[in-house]
Design a protein around this motif. Sequence first.
Motif, mmCIF file in Angstrom:
data_model
loop_
_atom_site.group_PDB
_atom_site.id
_atom_site.type_symbol
_atom_site.label_atom_id
_atom_site.label_comp_id
_atom_site.label_asym_id
_atom_site.label_seq_id
_atom_site.Cartn_x
_atom_site.Cartn_y
_atom_site.Cartn_z
ATOM 1 N N ASP A 92 0.827 -1.203 0.000
ATOM 2 C CA ASP A 92 0.000 0.000 0.000
ATOM 3 C C ASP A 92 0.863 1.255 0.000
ATOM 4 O O ASP A 92 0.525 2.252 -0.648
ATOM 5 N N THR A 101 -4.244 9.191 -4.140
ATOM 6 C CA THR A 101 -5.409 8.405 -3.762
ATOM 7 C C THR A 101 -6.672 9.061 -4.306
ATOM 8 O O THR A 101 -6.853 10.274 -4.157
ATOM 9 N N TYR A 112 -11.151 5.223 1.094
ATOM 10 C CA TYR A 112 -10.749 4.461 -0.088
ATOM 11 C C TYR A 112 -9.602 3.501 0.246
ATOM 12 O O TYR A 112 -9.669 2.304 -0.058
ATOM 13 N N ASN A 115 -10.765 0.853 2.995
ATOM 14 C CA ASN A 115 -11.699 -0.130 2.441
ATOM 15 C C ASN A 115 -11.002 -1.075 1.471
ATOM 16 O O ASN A 115 -11.302 -2.277 1.445
ATOM 17 N N ARG A 116 -10.084 -0.552 0.678
ATOM 18 C CA ARG A 116 -9.363 -1.409 -0.266
ATOM 19 C C ARG A 116 -8.549 -2.460 0.480
ATOM 20 O O ARG A 116 -8.588 -3.649 0.134
ATOM 21 N N ARG A 117 -7.840 -2.060 1.526
ATOM 22 C CA ARG A 117 -7.052 -3.017 2.289
ATOM 23 C C ARG A 117 -7.949 -3.986 3.051
ATOM 24 O O ARG A 117 -7.688 -5.182 3.103
ATOM 25 N N ARG A 119 -11.008 -5.013 2.284
ATOM 26 C CA ARG A 119 -11.616 -5.976 1.362
ATOM 27 C C ARG A 119 -10.605 -7.008 0.880
ATOM 28 O O ARG A 119 -10.951 -8.176 0.702
ATOM 29 N N ALA A 120 -9.369 -6.575 0.674
ATOM 30 C CA ALA A 120 -8.335 -7.526 0.280
ATOM 31 C C ALA A 120 -8.120 -8.571 1.373
ATOM 32 O O ALA A 120 -7.970 -9.766 1.097
#
Length: 215
Positions: A92, A101, A112, A115-117, A119-120
């Motif tokens: 990241d 970002t 953003y 949430n991206r981390r 969900r991963a």
Amino acid sequence: MTSVSTEPRNTDDAASTGAQTSAPTGGSAAQRERRRRILDATISLAAEGGFDAVQMRAVAEQAEVALGTLYRYFPSKIHLLVSALAREFTKDVDRSAIRATPGETAHERIMYVLNRRTRALQKQPKLTEALVRAFMFADQSVTGEIHEVGTSLTTVIARAMHGTPDHGEVTEEEAAIIRIISDVWLSALISWVTGRMDEKDVEKSIDVAVRLLLR
């Protein structure tokens, strides 16, 4: 619960995390390759079987290193797993260093990246369970690895907060805000791992905290 530190990472000279184990960019090419194989094996085993599947002998065998060599790099499975988490967060940091970002506001940008981390991590529940358990069980011997996790998370959030990849050191107030956001995020992730929150609850909890702190 272990709390992350809030010192920004120097991306030109990543913070050392303790023993020979810890400097991802340090050592010879052979040492870096050996470390990469060890962490790859750790993540593979954890993704397949969770925390209990990460056994030192199994990691050594899959990474094709001697067991004694593994212990010189990583004294315990907690060191292994927290170092693996730190490496995930480094991705990241690297991503945030090359492009801004997305988002019009600090709130949108921070959500953003978090949430991206999140969900991963949620896509690999056994791996995430292993990483989070290790983070929770970490003691003072893992301070360096915890620091690396914290500095990576701080760097990414600070860059999102300001909307620029080249943001420098955070102010004292920003550091306090980032510390609370990080702790709320970690707490929500723990609640998800233990079945006390679903995916929507996790996102809502983080969103409320970020909104309140950025007022």
